[in-house]
Design a protein around this motif. Structure first.
Motif, mmCIF file in Angstrom:
data_model
loop_
_atom_site.group_PDB
_atom_site.id
_atom_site.type_symbol
_atom_site.label_atom_id
_atom_site.label_comp_id
_atom_site.label_asym_id
_atom_site.label_seq_id
_atom_site.Cartn_x
_atom_site.Cartn_y
_atom_site.Cartn_z
ATOM 1 N N GLN A 1 0.812 -1.221 0.000
ATOM 2 C CA GLN A 1 0.000 0.000 0.000
ATOM 3 C C GLN A 1 0.844 1.270 0.000
ATOM 4 N N ASN A 2 2.078 1.168 0.465
ATOM 5 C CA ASN A 2 2.952 2.351 0.452
ATOM 6 C C ASN A 2 3.672 2.522 -0.890
ATOM 7 N N GLN A 3 3.545 1.511 -1.745
ATOM 8 C CA GLN A 3 4.175 1.595 -3.057
ATOM 9 C C GLN A 3 3.228 2.261 -4.055
ATOM 10 N N SER A 4 3.783 2.632 -5.196
ATOM 11 C CA SER A 4 2.955 3.199 -6.257
ATOM 12 C C SER A 4 2.018 2.128 -6.778
ATOM 13 N N THR A 5 0.820 2.552 -7.167
ATOM 14 C CA THR A 5 -0.173 1.591 -7.648
ATOM 15 C C THR A 5 0.257 1.004 -8.985
ATOM 16 N N LEU A 6 -0.123 -0.231 -9.198
ATOM 17 C CA LEU A 6 0.237 -0.935 -10.422
ATOM 18 C C LEU A 6 -0.787 -0.629 -11.513
ATOM 19 N N LYS A 7 -0.291 -0.288 -12.693
ATOM 20 C CA LYS A 7 -1.154 -0.061 -13.851
ATOM 21 C C LYS A 7 -0.875 -1.142 -14.879
ATOM 22 N N LEU A 8 -1.957 -1.648 -15.494
ATOM 23 C CA LEU A 8 -1.848 -2.659 -16.539
ATOM 24 C C LEU A 8 -2.362 -2.070 -17.846
ATOM 25 N N ARG A 9 -1.673 -2.387 -18.930
ATOM 26 C CA ARG A 9 -2.070 -1.884 -20.241
ATOM 27 C C ARG A 9 -2.149 -3.060 -21.207
ATOM 28 N N GLY A 10 -3.268 -3.170 -21.931
ATOM 29 C CA GLY A 10 -3.388 -4.290 -22.853
ATOM 30 C C GLY A 10 -4.660 -4.256 -23.668
ATOM 31 N N GLN A 11 -5.020 -5.434 -24.194
ATOM 32 C CA GLN A 11 -6.110 -5.562 -25.154
ATOM 33 C C GLN A 11 -7.211 -6.449 -24.599
ATOM 34 N N MET A 12 -8.456 -6.031 -24.854
ATOM 35 C CA MET A 12 -9.620 -6.827 -24.485
ATOM 36 C C MET A 12 -10.083 -7.640 -25.700
ATOM 37 N N MET A 13 -10.405 -8.919 -25.483
ATOM 38 C CA MET A 13 -10.929 -9.772 -26.551
ATOM 39 C C MET A 13 -12.116 -10.565 -26.013
ATOM 40 N N TRP A 14 -13.227 -10.513 -26.750
ATOM 41 C CA TRP A 14 -14.448 -11.192 -26.324
ATOM 42 C C TRP A 14 -14.464 -12.608 -26.905
ATOM 43 N N MET A 15 -14.696 -13.611 -26.038
ATOM 44 C CA MET A 15 -14.782 -15.017 -26.459
ATOM 45 C C MET A 15 -16.242 -15.430 -26.426
ATOM 46 N N GLU A 16 -16.825 -15.448 -27.602
ATOM 47 C CA GLU A 16 -18.263 -15.657 -27.710
ATOM 48 C C GLU A 16 -18.692 -17.025 -27.184
ATOM 49 N N SER A 17 -17.923 -18.082 -27.484
ATOM 50 C CA SER A 17 -18.335 -19.436 -27.086
ATOM 51 C C SER A 17 -18.317 -19.604 -25.571
ATOM 52 N N LEU A 18 -17.389 -18.903 -24.902
ATOM 53 C CA LEU A 18 -17.296 -18.995 -23.445
ATOM 54 C C LEU A 18 -18.062 -17.891 -22.738
ATOM 55 N N ASN A 19 -18.529 -16.908 -23.533
ATOM 56 C CA ASN A 19 -19.242 -15.766 -22.961
ATOM 57 C C ASN A 19 -18.363 -15.057 -21.916
ATOM 58 N N CYS A 20 -17.065 -14.976 -22.251
ATOM 59 C CA CYS A 20 -16.088 -14.350 -21.344
ATOM 60 C C CYS A 20 -15.191 -13.380 -22.118
ATOM 61 N N MET A 21 -14.552 -12.502 -21.368
ATOM 62 C CA MET A 21 -13.605 -11.523 -21.917
ATOM 63 C C MET A 21 -12.222 -11.843 -21.381
ATOM 64 N N ILE A 22 -11.228 -11.841 -22.281
ATOM 65 C CA ILE A 22 -9.850 -12.026 -21.843
ATOM 66 C C ILE A 22 -9.106 -10.702 -21.996
ATOM 67 N N TYR A 23 -8.359 -10.357 -20.976
ATOM 68 C CA TYR A 23 -7.573 -9.109 -20.957
ATOM 69 C C TYR A 23 -6.105 -9.502 -20.965
ATOM 70 N N LEU A 24 -5.467 -9.378 -22.149
ATOM 71 C CA LEU A 24 -4.038 -9.664 -22.296
ATOM 72 C C LEU A 24 -3.279 -8.371 -22.063
ATOM 73 N N CYS A 25 -2.474 -8.343 -21.004
ATOM 74 C CA CYS A 25 -1.882 -7.068 -20.601
ATOM 75 C C CYS A 25 -0.466 -7.253 -20.080
ATOM 76 N N SER A 26 0.161 -6.088 -19.823
ATOM 77 C CA SER A 26 1.497 -6.023 -19.225
ATOM 78 C C SER A 26 1.529 -4.819 -18.299
ATOM 79 N N PRO A 27 2.473 -4.765 -17.383
ATOM 80 C CA PRO A 27 2.596 -3.576 -16.525
ATOM 81 C C PRO A 27 2.890 -2.330 -17.359
ATOM 82 N N LYS A 28 2.226 -1.236 -17.036
ATOM 83 C CA LYS A 28 2.431 0.041 -17.728
ATOM 84 C C LYS A 28 3.527 0.808 -16.992
#
Length: 753
Positions: free
Chosen positions: A346-373
């Motif tokens: 909590q005393n450290q800087s907050t972590l930010k993630l940057r990436g791409q959202m992809m919708w998986m229709e068959s699973l009815n789920c979203m995958i977020y492929l990301c890396s630390p910003k």
């Protein structure tokens, strides 16, 4: 906004409308002259510049902003972003869809950049809509200018953009202005040269066509035995794809092949993508990468929601599955909630993630492929991360290292820009001080003489064959000095001399010096002119008018002056090393002084030589005074100048609008301001002087003082000129307060070799 934007606007105004227009625009908007590229400026500065540009150019803000948008694209290319922009997409839609990703990358250098956001929407009826989101209201007209320039330059097409809707965006939390454009793209018809028609009969053409068909049949039969590919394409389809590839249509003809099952283990996937997140339509987390669990342990809890641990930073939308789907082509930035982190983090800087959202229709789920910003190694340390925590295939590792160097270059660039700006200001201040010094120098010496002294050159003395000299003084100046305070005398002389100095500029005569109440000017020196006598005469008339505007501190009445003029030759040169002065020497100076001292109050006294020059002009009214006894000269027939018959008092005083000088330009064949005196000129000068003396005999019975012979240096030719005015009464003769004529120094001598 960063200074890059304002610099672009400045460059646009200067390039299209000129430097003077920018200077006026800057002053009207009240902004500084230059902008630092990486420094942040208030948005109000840019808005004021745009508003004032609309007023100054008398055009609407829509035109100004569209023009700026078009120029901004060119300015970015000139600033080194050309290749980066060209590689954003293979067509205009892909280019626009990747603008947000470009802004995200630029944010590594411009950390505080608050860029707009773009989203392309393809409608069922084939229309393409461009959604523009921004925190800054009223700037959306920039978008058509940029997009049209991009389409024309990169994709050789024309785009028309029509505004369909403009509203407050309720789905987004930050970007309040939402403008929808209808975008229509038309490909330019390339003008191709007509192919020359092949000569030959119809039979030949038909035979050639059949030959081609036969070759295609043989090729089809040759590849008929090829095995089926994973998607069960026929051999002929393979051949067709090869042919289409040869025609440059790979993108249109390519069809991807997918396996029947995913050949990767769950554990291997979570290790390969250590910062991915899978969540369903209710934002319930289903799967996460190993390293994101390490820094956000709460994600290991079953059934937790993603919005409990993260907030969306970009795009600024409400955290629900509908908003995410709407901006599926945008790059998403999520930030951890500090209160949900373990105490040690909590005393450290907050972590930010940057990436791409992809919708998986068959699973009815979203995958977020990301890396630390991350922008730098310092930020990596602040968040407790190491390069080893980032997957080896992830270019974020390289980006951090490269940007570390980039940030160092930016800091160096900032320092250079600041130093450059400091040098520019110092240079400008130095130029101002230099102009002040030169103005003071040119007030003491003629311009060409001052320039020679500045260059370290020796200024040679020069003889001027003919010029007109004027002396003036204040009547009863001794009595005024005796009865007044010194400051009153200073104020009176300053008021009078300031008016006289203005007249020297109007009539283009040279002010030699002032000593006490004495004022001396010359016409035809240091620049020879044929109108020297006319200029000095008009200056004298102006002096008399100007003197009436100055009152005596004793009586309160206008002061009176005596003025004397004489025409002849002089020797001029610079005298002294400390406070050098440009002085005139010769009998002409002495005679002009005598004309002033033997004159009458409020009269302009002319010598016979000056009269002989002015009478031929026909412009002046002159009255004969008669013969008078002149000290050191004997009897002389003198005259009084009354007025100018051609010029009004307003013209003489330079009060006519648009008229600064009442003379025509002198002939341009006068090249040398002064002629150096050489031994060869001495004999010629003596002959001219003897001829002049013969003319003087007609007017006076007494021979004047010997002429100046600069070519001879024997002691017999050391001449002293008495320049002390001879006054008509003993009271006038004594001037104890004027600094020039006093009881202790009653005579001033100029010794000339």
């Amino acid at each position: 906004m960063y200074g890059f934007i304002n610099t672009c606007l400045k460059s646009l105004v200067i390039e299209r409308f000129g430097e003077e227009t920018w200077e006026n625009l800057r002053l009207m908007a009240g902004v500084q002259e230059t902008f630092m590229t990486y420094e942040i400026y208030d948005d109000d500065i840019t808005l004021r510049l745009v508003q004032e540009a609309c007023k100054m150019l008398d055009i609407s803000s829509e035109v100004v902003l569209k023009l700026f948008g078009d120029y901004f694209f060119s300015f970015c290319k000139m600033s080194g972003y050309d290749t980066m922009l060209r590689t954003l997409g293979g067509n205009l839609v892909e280019f626009i869809e990747n603008l947000d990703a470009l802004h995200s990358y630029l944010a590594l250098s411009y950390e505080a950049m608050n860029a707009p956001s773009f989203r392309v929407e393809r409608m069922d009826d084939g229309r393409i809509l461009l959604h523009y989101y921004s925190d800054r209201k009223g700037l959306y007209h920039i978008v058509p200018g940029i997009i049209e320039a991009v389409a024309k330059d990169f994709f050789d097409s024309e785009v028309t953009m029509t505004i369909l809707n403009q509203s407050e965006e309720d789905e987004r939390t930050g970007k309040k202005e939402h403008v929808v454009f209808h975008m229509v793209q038309k490909e330019k018809v390339s003008k191709r040269k007509a192919q020359p028609r092949q000569k030959g009969s119809n039979e030949e053409i038909q035979a050639e066509k059949e030959d081609k068909e036969e070759k295609m049949k043989r090729m089809k039969a040759r590849y008929a035995s090829l095995q089926l590919c994973p998607r069960k394409r026929s051999p002929w389809e393979t051949v067709r794809s090869i042919v289409m590839l040869g025609q440059g249509n790979l993108r249109q003809s390519f069809t991807p092949s997918y396996p029947k099952r995913l050949w990767i283990e769950e554990q291997a996937f979570c290790n390969a993508f250590p910062f991915h997140i899978v969540f369903d339509q209710d934002l319930v987390v289903k799967q996460t990468g190993v390293n994101i669990q390490k820094f956000v342990p709460g994600l290991q809890t079953a059934g937790i929601r993603l919005d409990e641990y993260f907030t969306i930073v970009h795009p600024e939308v409400i955290f629900n599955i509908q908003s995410i789907k709407k901006f599926i082509n945008s790059q998403f930035v999520l930030k951890t909630r500090r209160e949900m982190l373990p105490e040690i983090h909590q005393n450290q800087s907050t972590l930010k993630l940057r990436g791409q959202m992809m919708w998986m229709e068959s699973l009815n789920c979203m995958i977020y492929l990301c890396s630390p910003k991350l922008r730098s190694l310092q930020e990596l340390e602040e968040r407790g991360l190491h390069l080893a925590d980032i997957a080896q295939h992830d270019t974020t590792r390289d980006l951090i290292l490269l940007n570390q160097q980039r940030l160092a270059e930016i800091e160096l660039s900032n320092q250079l820009e600041r130093k450059k700006e400091e040098l520019r200001i110092l240079s400008r201040n130095l130029e101002i001080e230099k102009q002040k010094s030169e103005k003071l120098l040119y007030a003491m010496l003629p311009t060409h003489v001052a320039n020679q002294l500045k260059e370290g050159k020796r200024v040679e003395a020069g003889e001027f064959k003919v010029c007109t000299i004027l002396f003036s003084d204040v009547v009863t100046f001794t009595n005024i000095c005796a009865a007044c305070e010194p400051i009153q005398i200073v104020n009176m002389l300053n008021a009078m001399y300031s008016r006289f100095d203005r007249l020297t500029n109007i009539h283009n005569v040279y002010k030699v010096e002032t000593i006490g109440d004495a004022y001396m000017v010359v016409g035809g020196v240091p620049v020879p002119t044929d109108t020297h006598a006319e200029r000095v005469a008009n200056f004298a008339l102006g002096m008399r008018i100007a003197a009436r505007e100055v009152t005596s501190p004793i009586t309160g009445q206008p002061i009176q002056i005596r003025v004397g003029l004489h025409t002849g030759s002089v020797l001029a040169g610079v005298v002294g090393d400390k406070m050098p002065r440009y002085c005139l020497f010769g009998d002409t100076v002495n005679t002009a002084s005598r004309m002033e001292s033997h004159g009458l109050p409020d009269h302009i006294h002319l010598s016979p030589f000056t009269y002989s020059v002015l009478k031929d002009k026909g412009n002046f009214e002159i009255a004969e005074r008669g013969e008078i006894e002149v000290k050191g000269k004997g009897l002389m027939r003198t005259f009084f100048l009354l007025n100018n018959l051609q010029k009004s008092d307003e013209q003489i005083m330079g009060l006519v609008d648009g008229e600064t000088c009442v003379y025509q330009k002198d002939p341009e064949d006068v090249t040398d301001a002064q002629n150096e005196v050489s031994p060869e000129d001495t004999d010629r000068g003596q002959k001219e002087e003897e001829k002049k003396e013969e003319e003087v005999e007609k007017w006076k019975n007494h021979t004047s003082s010997p002429s100046l012979c600069p070519g001879k240096t024997s002691p017999d030719h050391l001449i002293q000129f008495d320049v002390t005015p001879a006054y008509e009464s003993p009271t006038d003769f004594k001037h104890p307060h004027n600094g020039l004529h006093s009881e202790s120094i009653s005579t001033k001598f100029c010794s000339i070799l």
